[in-house]
Write an enzyme that holds these catalytic residues in place. Structure first.
Site, short mmCIF file in Angstrom:
data_model
loop_
_atom_site.label_atom_id
_atom_site.label_comp_id
_atom_site.label_asym_id
_atom_site.label_seq_id
_atom_site.Cartn_x
_atom_site.Cartn_y
_atom_site.Cartn_z
N LYS A 206 0.86 -1.31 -0.04
CA LYS A 206 0.01 0.05 0.08
C LYS A 206 0.82 1.25 -0.04
CE LYS A 206 -0.22 -0.52 5.04
NZ LYS A 206 -1.07 -0.77 6.26
N TYR B 124 15.65 30.24 8.06
CA TYR B 124 14.53 30.98 8.22
C TYR B 124 14.13 31.25 9.84
CZ TYR B 124 12.59 30.45 3.36
OH TYR B 124 12.45 30.48 2.00
C1 LIG Z 1 -0.42 -1.76 6.80
C2 LIG Z 1 -0.83 -3.17 7.49
C3 LIG Z 1 -0.33 -4.31 7.29
C4 LIG Z 1 1.31 -4.12 7.21
O1 LIG Z 1 2.02 -3.95 8.52
P1 LIG Z 1 3.51 -3.57 8.57
O2 LIG Z 1 3.50 -3.17 10.30
O3 LIG Z 1 4.07 -2.79 7.78
O4 LIG Z 1 4.10 -4.91 8.62
C5 LIG Z 1 -0.74 -5.61 7.60
N1 LIG Z 1 -2.05 -5.73 7.82
C6 LIG Z 1 -2.65 -4.56 7.91
C7 LIG Z 1 -4.24 -4.49 7.96
C8 LIG Z 1 -2.30 -3.25 7.51
O5 LIG Z 1 -3.19 -1.98 7.44
#
Ligand SMILES: *Cc1c(COP(=O)(O)O)cnc(C)c1O
Length: 372
Positions: free
Chosen positions: A35, A254
Site C-alpha cells: 500500500k 528561516y
Molecule cells: C499496513 C498493514 C499491514 C502491514 O503492517 P506492517 O507493520 O507494515 O508490517 C498489515 N495488515 C494491515 C491490516 C495493515 O493495514
C-alpha cells in the site's frame, strides 16, 4: 546529481527480507503489503521482486492502488484491498478481480448484492475486530453474521483476518489478548485460512496462523522495538551545494532559529521538506559527512537544509561532496526517531524529486533454506 539527492533502493535486500520473514513464520505463508505505493518505494517496483520470491498474496489499501497495480501482476496473484469496499465501488472492484477485505455487515451486503447482479460468486476477505477498534466486524455484527450465514450468499470467503494494535511491542499483553480472541473467532469459521500478523507479529514467539501480512520489515524498517533484524533497503545520499564560514553570533536559516557560538562552517544541502525530510528535524537531526556527524542547524527549508560541518575534515568539504542522510551511519529508524516519528512515515513521504537508483535482486536471496 540532477535532483537534490539520490535514493537507492536495494531490491536484493528486499528479497532477503522477504526470505527472513518467510523463514521466521514458516509454515505460514507471507503476503506482501505494498500500500501507499509500496511504502513509497514504488508498488510496481517491489511487488515483482516479492512475487519472484514466491509471494502469492499482495495487499494494497485502496481500490485505486489495486487498479494501478493489477496490470503489473501475473495471473494467480491474489490482490487484496485492505480498507474495504467503499460504497459505489462494487462493480469496479469485481471487474478488476480485486479481493476486498469486508469490514462490516454493510460491506458484506453490498458485495453479496454485487455477486447476485453478476450471477457468480465473488471472493472476499472477512476482517474481524479483535481489539484495535479501527476496521473489521465489531462483536455484535459478527454475532449477526454467524446467526444468519445467508448474509454471505454469493460470497466466497478466502481468508479471515484481524490486525494487531501493539505488534511492535512484543511483550504488550494486548497481543496475547488479541491473538486469543482471534483464535476463538476462528473456531467459528472452520476451514477458513487465517491471517493476524503484520511485520511485528511475525517475530512474536507463537504460531502465525496461515498467512502473515508483511509491510515495513520488507522495506528495512524495524518491525518491533528490539534490535532490527531486517536488512536496510534504502539509502539516501545528497551532495553539498554550498559552503560558508560564519562568525560566532551569526544566525542561520528561516527565523534565525540557530545562532552560532563559535566560528562555524556551514554546508547547505539541497534537500528539504518538499523531499520528505520532516520540517521538525530543524535544529534536531543530522547528516553524515566522511563518517562525521554534522548536525542540522536552523530550520528545514522546502528545498534545503543547513549543516554545522565545523568538525568535518576540510578535505571532505567541497561543492558536490557526498552527504549521507540514510545509510550505514544513520538508519531509516534513527532519522525517524530524530523526527519524532516512525519509519513508515519517512518512507511514505519520500519525495518525488530524488534520482531513484534500483539495485537489482541478483537472485542470491532466492536460495531457499532446505527444511531438515
Ligand atoms: C499496513 C498493514 C499491514 C502491514 O503492517 P506492517 O507493520 O507494515 O508490517 C498489515 N495488515 C494491515 C491490516 C495493515 O493495514
Amino acid at each position: 546529481m540532477i535532483g537534490g539527492a539520490r535514493l537507492t533502493i536495494d531490491l536484493e535486500a528486499l528479497a532477503a527480507n522477504y526470505c527472513l520473514i518467510r523463514d521466521a513464520v514458516a509454515p505460514a505463508q507471507v503476503g506482501g503489503v505494498v500500500k501507499a505505493n509500496g511504502y513509497g518505494l514504488g508498488a510496481s517496483v517491489v511487488a515483482p521482486v516479492l512475487i519472484a520470491q514466491g509471494c502469492r498474496h499482495i495487499f494494497v489499501a485502496v481500490l485505486g492502488e489495486a487498479e494501478a497495480l493489477a496490470p503489473d501482476l501475473p495471473s494467480g496473484i491474489n490482490l487484496y484491498v485492505l480498507n474495504g469496499l467503499m460504497p459505489g465501488t462494487e462493480a469496479h472492484c469485481a471487474q478488476l478481480g480485486a479481493i476486498p477485505v469486508l469490514n462490516s455487515l454493510d460491506q458484506i451486503a453490498r458485495w453479496s448484492a454485487q455477486a447476485a447482479v453478476l450471477g457468480r460468486r465473488l471472493p472476499a476477505v472477512l476482517q474481524v475486530d479483535t481489539g484495535m477498534s479501527r476496521m473489521g466486524l465489531p462483536a455484535d455484527e459478527l454475532e449477526s453474521l454467524l446467526a444468519d450465514p445467508a448474509l454471505l450468499d454469493g460470497i466466497e470467503p478466502k481468508l479471515l483476518i484481524s490486525h494487531l494494535a501493539c505488534a511492535d511491542a512484543a511483550d504488550d499483553p494486548a497481543n496475547t489478548l488479541q491473538a486469543g480472541r482471534f483464535h476463538e473467532i476462528a473456531r467459528r469459521f472452520p476451514g477458513l485460512p487465517l491471517a493476524l500478523d503484520n511485520s511485528g507479529g511475525a517475530f512474536h514467539a507463537r504460531e502465525h496462523f496461515d498467512l502473515v501480512r508483511a509491510g515495513i520489515g520488507l522495506y528495512g524498517g524495524a518491525p518491533h522495538d528490539g534490535p532490527n533484524p531486517m536488512r536496510p533497503v534504502i539509502a539516501l545520499d545528497a551532495a553539498i551545494a554550498q559552503l560558508r564560514t560564519i562568525p560566532a553570533g551569526a544566525g542561520v536559516g528561516y527565523g534565525l532559529t540557530f545562532h552560532t557560538e563559535r566560528e562555524t562552517r556551514i554546508a547547505t544541502i539541497p534537500v528539504g521538506y518538499a523531499d520528505g525530510l520532516p520540517r521538525c528535524l530543524g535544529n534536531k537531526g543530522a547528516a553524515w559527512i566522511a563518517c562525521v556527524r554534522a548536525p542540522i542547524v536552523g530550520r528545514v527549508s522546502m528545498d534545503s537544509i543547513t549543516l554545522d560541518v565545523t568538525d568535518v575534515p576540510e578535505a571532505a568539504l567541497y561543492p558536490g561532496a557526498p552527504v549521507e542522510l540514510i545509510g550505514p551511519h544513520q538508519s531509516l529508524d534513527q532519522l525517524a526517531t530524530d523526527a519524532g516519528t516512525i519509519s513508515y512515515e519517512i518512507l511514505t513521504q519520500l519525495g518525488r524529486r530524488y534520482q531513484r537508483v534500483l539495485l537489482p535482486a541478483t537472485g542470491a536471496a532466492t536460495t531457499r533454506s532446505i527444511a531438515p
